[in-house]
Write a protein that holds these residues in place. Structure first.
Motif, PDB file in Angstrom:
ATOM      1  N   MET A  67       0.819  -1.212   0.000  1.00 42.03           N
ATOM      2  CA  MET A  67       0.000   0.000   0.000  1.00 42.03           C
ATOM      3  C   MET A  67       0.854   1.264   0.000  1.00 42.03           C
ATOM      4  O   MET A  67       0.450   2.287  -0.544  1.00 42.03           O
ATOM      5  N   LYS A  68       2.021   1.179   0.616  1.00 45.32           N
ATOM      6  CA  LYS A  68       2.901   2.345   0.686  1.00 45.32           C
ATOM      7  C   LYS A  68       3.633   2.578  -0.637  1.00 45.32           C
ATOM      8  O   LYS A  68       3.779   3.714  -1.079  1.00 45.32           O
ATOM      9  N   TYR A  78      -3.838  -2.356  -6.108  1.00 46.80           N
ATOM     10  CA  TYR A  78      -4.372  -3.154  -4.992  1.00 46.80           C
ATOM     11  C   TYR A  78      -5.809  -2.774  -4.625  1.00 46.80           C
ATOM     12  O   TYR A  78      -6.363  -3.296  -3.656  1.00 46.80           O
ATOM     13  N   ASP A  79      -6.425  -1.916  -5.408  1.00 43.21           N
ATOM     14  CA  ASP A  79      -7.813  -1.523  -5.163  1.00 43.21           C
ATOM     15  C   ASP A  79      -8.757  -2.636  -5.610  1.00 43.21           C
ATOM     16  O   ASP A  79      -8.692  -3.095  -6.741  1.00 43.21           O
ATOM     17  N   CYS A  85       3.172   0.867  -3.829  1.00 42.64           N
ATOM     18  CA  CYS A  85       2.547   0.575  -5.122  1.00 42.64           C
ATOM     19  C   CYS A  85       1.394   1.545  -5.378  1.00 42.64           C
ATOM     20  O   CYS A  85       0.730   1.975  -4.431  1.00 42.64           O
ATOM     21  N   PRO A  86       1.136   1.846  -6.635  1.00 39.18           N
ATOM     22  CA  PRO A  86      -0.020   2.697  -6.945  1.00 39.18           C
ATOM     23  C   PRO A  86      -1.314   2.035  -6.466  1.00 39.18           C
ATOM     24  O   PRO A  86      -1.480   0.817  -6.577  1.00 39.18           O
ATOM     25  N   SER A  87      -2.224   2.840  -5.951  1.00 39.18           N
ATOM     26  CA  SER A  87      -3.451   2.286  -5.359  1.00 39.18           C
ATOM     27  C   SER A  87      -4.295   1.505  -6.360  1.00 39.18           C
ATOM     28  O   SER A  87      -5.008   0.589  -5.972  1.00 39.18           O
ATOM     29  N   ASN A  88      -4.213   1.835  -7.655  1.00 41.22           N
ATOM     30  CA  ASN A  88      -5.020   1.101  -8.629  1.00 41.22           C
ATOM     31  C   ASN A  88      -4.598  -0.365  -8.739  1.00 41.22           C
ATOM     32  O   ASN A  88      -5.372  -1.205  -9.180  1.00 41.22           O
TER      33      ASN A  88
END
Length: 195
Positions: free
Chosen positions: A69-70, A77-78, A72-75
């Motif tokens: 989460m820190k 792991y969303d 990687c881009p949020s898309n």
């Protein structure tokens, strides 16, 4: 489609899914185990491995997920906001109950019934595929597959179903509570949510 459901309908769907998993476990287990005692031999409550393997694995997975989460881009792991919809309005005690139910029902089916009778790799594959909402996101797919394998490994090593149940519960509870606390914090900041 889940975004069109009311909060109550989402919770009902979650409970229905877990009851379906438990029913599938009972039906498949009926044919796989010789009797109830054969299934109960998988559970050992007085076992230090619950702490050594279960809690340790949960902490490692939580730190790995936080690192993802820190960095990687949020898309990547969303999950489409599904976990937010499920947990943002739940009281903490309800979250703990839900995540305990999820941990027990899924581990009974995937580790207790399937892995015991068809092996680690097949059970982990089925676990990963049934979390189909992650199939379109390669990072989430890899994370779910990895967690499934790790849960299966600690079950293989210990022979105790309480070990993966503990790990699964802690992982899910921590992240569900994180969703809840972020929602409350944002609402308090915006002045429109009661804690």
């Amino acid at each position: 489609m889940i975004h069109q459901l009311s909060d109550r309908e989402i919770v009902i769907q979650l409970y229905a899914t877990q009851l379906l998993i438990l029913a599938a476990s009972a039906v498949i287990g009926f044919f796989c185990f010789t009797d109830v005692h054969d299934f109960l031999k998988l559970w050992h409550i007085r076992d230090d491995n619950i702490i050594w393997y279960g809690v340790t694995l949960a902490v490692l997975v939580i730190f790995a997920d936080l690192a993802v989460m820190k960095w990687c881009p949020s898309n990547l792991y969303d999950d489409g906001g599904i976990n937010v919809l499920l947990f943002k309005k739940r009281p903490v005690l309800h979250i703990l109950f839900l995540t305990l139910l999820i941990a027990f029902s899924e581990e009974i089916l995937f580790r207790g019934v399937l892995q015991t009778h068809i092996g680690l790799w097949a059970a982990s594959f089925i676990f990963t595929v049934l979390h189909f909402r992650y199939l379109a996101k390669w990072l989430l797919f890899i994370m779910v597959a990895g967690i499934s394998l790790l849960l299966g490994l600690i079950y293989e090593w210990t022979g105790n179903l309480f070990v993966p149940v503990t790990a699964h519960f802690i992982i899910d509870a921590v992240f569900a509570c994180q969703v809840r606390f972020q929602y409350v914090r944002r609402g308090l900041h915006d002045g429109n949510v009661k804690s």
